[in-house]
Design a protein around this motif. Structure first.
Motif, mmCIF file in Angstrom:
data_model
loop_
_atom_site.group_PDB
_atom_site.id
_atom_site.type_symbol
_atom_site.label_atom_id
_atom_site.label_comp_id
_atom_site.label_asym_id
_atom_site.label_seq_id
_atom_site.Cartn_x
_atom_site.Cartn_y
_atom_site.Cartn_z
ATOM 1 N N LEU A 23 0.861 -1.193 0.000
ATOM 2 C CA LEU A 23 0.000 0.000 0.000
ATOM 3 C C LEU A 23 0.892 1.237 0.000
ATOM 4 O O LEU A 23 1.654 1.456 0.940
ATOM 5 C CB LEU A 23 -0.911 -0.012 1.234
ATOM 6 N N ILE A 24 0.792 2.015 -1.092
ATOM 7 C CA ILE A 24 1.584 3.251 -1.193
ATOM 8 C C ILE A 24 0.668 4.419 -0.821
ATOM 9 O O ILE A 24 -0.280 4.744 -1.551
ATOM 10 C CB ILE A 24 2.130 3.469 -2.630
ATOM 11 N N ILE A 25 0.959 5.042 0.313
ATOM 12 C CA ILE A 25 0.186 6.210 0.749
ATOM 13 C C ILE A 25 0.778 7.432 0.036
ATOM 14 O O ILE A 25 1.981 7.675 0.116
ATOM 15 C CB ILE A 25 0.270 6.398 2.284
ATOM 16 N N GLY A 26 -0.066 8.182 -0.673
ATOM 17 C CA GLY A 26 0.449 9.267 -1.508
ATOM 18 C C GLY A 26 0.978 8.727 -2.826
ATOM 19 O O GLY A 26 1.932 9.268 -3.399
ATOM 20 N N GLY A 27 0.316 7.687 -3.328
ATOM 21 C CA GLY A 27 0.758 7.047 -4.576
ATOM 22 C C GLY A 27 0.548 7.908 -5.810
ATOM 23 O O GLY A 27 1.088 7.607 -6.879
ATOM 24 N N SER A 28 -0.225 8.989 -5.665
ATOM 25 C CA SER A 28 -0.461 9.876 -6.806
ATOM 26 C C SER A 28 0.602 10.961 -6.927
ATOM 27 O O SER A 28 0.608 11.712 -7.896
ATOM 28 C CB SER A 28 -1.837 10.540 -6.661
ATOM 29 N N GLY A 29 1.497 11.062 -5.956
ATOM 30 C CA GLY A 29 2.523 12.093 -5.996
ATOM 31 C C GLY A 29 3.687 11.702 -6.904
ATOM 32 O O GLY A 29 3.662 10.655 -7.564
ATOM 33 N N PHE A 30 4.716 12.544 -6.916
ATOM 34 C CA PHE A 30 5.853 12.305 -7.808
ATOM 35 C C PHE A 30 6.593 11.017 -7.421
ATOM 36 O O PHE A 30 6.731 10.083 -8.220
ATOM 37 C CB PHE A 30 6.782 13.522 -7.761
ATOM 38 N N LEU A 31 7.048 10.945 -6.180
ATOM 39 C CA LEU A 31 7.715 9.720 -5.718
ATOM 40 C C LEU A 31 6.720 8.562 -5.671
ATOM 41 O O LEU A 31 7.045 7.432 -6.073
ATOM 42 C CB LEU A 31 8.333 9.943 -4.327
ATOM 43 N N GLY A 32 5.502 8.825 -5.202
ATOM 44 C CA GLY A 32 4.493 7.777 -5.083
ATOM 45 C C GLY A 32 4.218 7.090 -6.406
ATOM 46 O O GLY A 32 4.081 5.858 -6.481
ATOM 47 N N THR A 33 4.153 7.861 -7.480
ATOM 48 C CA THR A 33 3.887 7.303 -8.807
ATOM 49 C C THR A 33 4.967 6.296 -9.196
ATOM 50 O O THR A 33 4.681 5.222 -9.740
ATOM 51 C CB THR A 33 3.811 8.439 -9.855
ATOM 52 N N GLU A 34 6.222 6.627 -8.901
ATOM 53 C CA GLU A 34 7.328 5.718 -9.238
ATOM 54 C C GLU A 34 7.323 4.491 -8.320
ATOM 55 O O GLU A 34 7.609 3.373 -8.772
ATOM 56 C CB GLU A 34 8.662 6.471 -9.138
ATOM 57 N N ALA A 54 -9.114 -2.510 4.534
ATOM 58 C CA ALA A 54 -9.645 -2.925 3.221
ATOM 59 C C ALA A 54 -8.544 -3.545 2.358
ATOM 60 O O ALA A 54 -8.764 -4.533 1.655
ATOM 61 C CB ALA A 54 -10.262 -1.723 2.498
ATOM 62 N N VAL A 55 -7.344 -2.972 2.427
ATOM 63 C CA VAL A 55 -6.245 -3.449 1.567
ATOM 64 C C VAL A 55 -5.539 -4.655 2.199
ATOM 65 O O VAL A 55 -5.141 -5.593 1.498
ATOM 66 C CB VAL A 55 -5.234 -2.300 1.297
ATOM 67 N N GLY A 56 -5.378 -4.623 3.507
ATOM 68 C CA GLY A 56 -4.658 -5.708 4.203
ATOM 69 C C GLY A 56 -3.220 -5.847 3.737
ATOM 70 O O GLY A 56 -2.749 -6.944 3.403
ATOM 71 N N PRO A 57 -2.471 -4.740 3.735
ATOM 72 C CA PRO A 57 -1.094 -4.798 3.186
ATOM 73 C C PRO A 57 -0.099 -5.472 4.129
ATOM 74 O O PRO A 57 -0.240 -5.409 5.342
ATOM 75 C CB PRO A 57 -0.733 -3.320 3.024
ATOM 76 N N ARG A 58 0.928 -6.078 3.523
ATOM 77 C CA ARG A 58 2.090 -6.527 4.292
ATOM 78 C C ARG A 58 3.010 -5.331 4.520
ATOM 79 O O ARG A 58 3.662 -5.209 5.529
ATOM 80 C CB ARG A 58 2.801 -7.634 3.485
ATOM 81 N N LEU A 59 3.058 -4.449 3.498
ATOM 82 C CA LEU A 59 3.950 -3.281 3.527
ATOM 83 C C LEU A 59 3.158 -2.002 3.265
ATOM 84 O O LEU A 59 2.356 -1.948 2.328
ATOM 85 C CB LEU A 59 5.026 -3.421 2.440
ATOM 86 N N VAL A 60 3.418 -0.974 4.071
ATOM 87 C CA VAL A 60 2.876 0.366 3.837
ATOM 88 C C VAL A 60 4.058 1.318 3.641
ATOM 89 O O VAL A 60 4.983 1.331 4.462
ATOM 90 C CB VAL A 60 2.028 0.853 5.034
ATOM 91 N N VAL A 61 4.028 2.077 2.542
ATOM 92 C CA VAL A 61 5.046 3.122 2.335
ATOM 93 C C VAL A 61 4.341 4.466 2.367
ATOM 94 O O VAL A 61 3.380 4.678 1.617
ATOM 95 C CB VAL A 61 5.775 2.954 0.981
ATOM 96 N N ASN A 62 4.809 5.367 3.239
ATOM 97 C CA ASN A 62 4.199 6.693 3.309
ATOM 98 C C ASN A 62 5.019 7.681 2.488
ATOM 99 O O ASN A 62 6.080 8.126 2.916
ATOM 100 C CB ASN A 62 4.094 7.170 4.763
ATOM 101 N N ALA A 63 4.497 8.021 1.302
ATOM 102 C CA ALA A 63 5.174 8.985 0.418
ATOM 103 C C ALA A 63 4.338 10.256 0.279
ATOM 104 O O ALA A 63 4.411 10.949 -0.733
ATOM 105 C CB ALA A 63 5.420 8.355 -0.961
ATOM 106 N N THR A 64 3.536 10.563 1.308
ATOM 107 C CA THR A 64 2.731 11.784 1.231
ATOM 108 C C THR A 64 3.584 13.008 1.528
ATOM 109 O O THR A 64 4.632 12.926 2.175
ATOM 110 C CB THR A 64 1.581 11.773 2.268
ATOM 111 N N SER A 65 3.105 14.140 1.056
ATOM 112 C CA SER A 65 3.713 15.404 1.432
ATOM 113 C C SER A 65 2.603 16.374 1.772
ATOM 114 O O SER A 65 1.834 16.769 0.891
ATOM 115 C CB SER A 65 4.569 15.950 0.287
ATOM 116 N N GLY A 66 2.533 16.752 3.031
ATOM 117 C CA GLY A 66 1.543 17.741 3.452
ATOM 118 C C GLY A 66 2.209 19.081 3.735
ATOM 119 O O GLY A 66 1.618 19.951 4.367
ATOM 120 N N GLY A 67 3.460 19.238 3.274
ATOM 121 C CA GLY A 67 4.182 20.491 3.527
ATOM 122 C C GLY A 67 4.264 20.780 5.011
ATOM 123 O O GLY A 67 4.476 19.870 5.819
ATOM 124 N N SER A 68 4.065 22.052 5.369
ATOM 125 C CA SER A 68 4.191 22.441 6.781
ATOM 126 C C SER A 68 2.892 22.253 7.553
ATOM 127 O O SER A 68 2.811 22.660 8.709
ATOM 128 C CB SER A 68 4.658 23.900 6.870
#
Ligand SMILES: NC(=O)c1ccc[n+]([C@@H]2O[C@H](COP(=O)([O-])OP(=O)(O)OC[C@H]3O[C@@H](n4cnc5c(N)ncnc54)[C@H](OP(=O)(O)O)[C@@H]3O)[C@@H](O)[C@H]2O)c1
Length: 275
Positions: free
Chosen positions: A4-15, A60-74
């Motif tokens: 599960l890639i959190i922030g998968g729509s971002g620049f790093l997340g997409t990759e 819902a996803v039941g991931p083995r791995l979660v990667v947090n690639a979100t950016s909420g700035g400050s």
């Protein structure tokens, strides 16, 4: 493995999504405003400020791995509190967690920073990232906190877009010659993050490129790669500007690099190529 890639729509997340799916993992991803377009990926709307929604997506996803690639700035509620909420959910459901952090947790006072250095942020963004790191390591001691630097690739990189806009005269601004970082290529970074995720390492890792370059040198390298006129890039000194933030922050990634098969190339190397 389910990823599960959190922030998968971002620049790093997409990759990350692209590489995870290409490796054959069942891949799900989240977006805040608009889902990404990678085929075969399940998309979930998620705002990290909503703790009930975090749990709903993780269950819902039941991931083995979660990667947090979100950016909420400050935005403290997203970058600090939201990241800790996600770590709590990952710990509760027994997921491995890789959290992407930033060289902005450092002030630049000592210039060179390895994984043993303690954060001393000087901006609200750096403070929120540092708070997230601390909270995550408390609630999920097995998590990986992966600090990185300027993320470079094609024009989806905000730093590459800035260079294009400056060279084309569609934006005003300058590139500082004394503002030094260790840029990393988005493909190297995503591969390194997934490689670390596949092992059992925990704690702080530095994943920056091997070369320390100024923003102006980086701009010149991007301009040359992309066929732009580098002489059109305005140069100035950050030290004489009123901009808050660190001047010279060099993440030392050698200890992490020694554990990886993935090479974290320096900007002078990856921008010399047609990548
Ligand atoms: N870019 C750099 O040069 C750089 C340097 C050092 C560290 N980093 C770190 O690297 C990571 C990735 O950066 P990036 O440049 O790829 O970021 P990005 O392109 O700005 O992507 C940010 C992602 O976070 C999502 N997001 C924004 N607000 C959210 C919220 N309230 N709740 C949940 N998701 C939210 C966005 O969703 P939508 O797109 O759908 O709105 C998007 O998927 C971040 O942790 C950043 O701090 C980046």
């Amino acid at each position: 493995m389910t990823v599960l890639i959190i922030g998968g729509s971002g620049f790093l997340g997409t990759e990350l999504v692209r590489q995870s799916a290409a490796a054959g993992h069942t891949t799900a991803a989240t977006f805040a405003t608009r889902p990404g377009g990678t085929p075969g990926v399940t998309w979930h709307a998620l705002d990290l400020r909503d703790s009930e929604r975090i749990e709903a997506v993780v269950t819902a996803v039941g991931p083995r791995l979660v990667v947090n690639a979100t950016s909420g700035g400050s935005d403290w509620a997203v970058t600090a509190e939201g990241s800790v909420r996600l770590a709590m959910a990952a710990a509760k459901y027994g997921c491995r967690l890789v959290h992407v952090s930033s060289d902005a947790v450092f002030s630049g006072t000592r210039v060179h920073y390895d994984e043993s250095c303690l954060p001393d942020p000087v901006t609200p963004y750096g403070a929120a990232k540092a708070a997230a790191e601390t909270g995550i390591r408390l609630v999920h001691p097995d998590a990986v906190v992966a600090r990185t630097s300027l993320i470079i690739g094609d024009r989806r990189s905000v730093h590459v877009r800035t260079v294009h806009d400056l060279a084309n005269g569609t934006r005003s601004g300058v590139l500082f010659t004394d503002d030094i970082r260790c840029p990393v290529h988005v493909a190297d970074l995503a591969a390194a993050l997934l490689e670390i995720a596949a092992g059992d390492a925990a704690g702080v890792h530095h994943l920056a490129g091997a070369d320390a370059v100024s923003r102006h040198e980086l701009g010149t390298l991007v301009a040359r790669r992309d066929g732009l006129d580098a002489s059109r890039l305005p140069a100035d000194l950050r030290a004489t500007s009123v901009l808050p933030g660190a001047l010279d922050v060099r993440l030392d990634s050698r200890a992490t690099q020694r554990k990886l098969h993935t090479t974290l190339r320096g900007a002078r190397q990856f921008l010399a190529l047609q990548a």
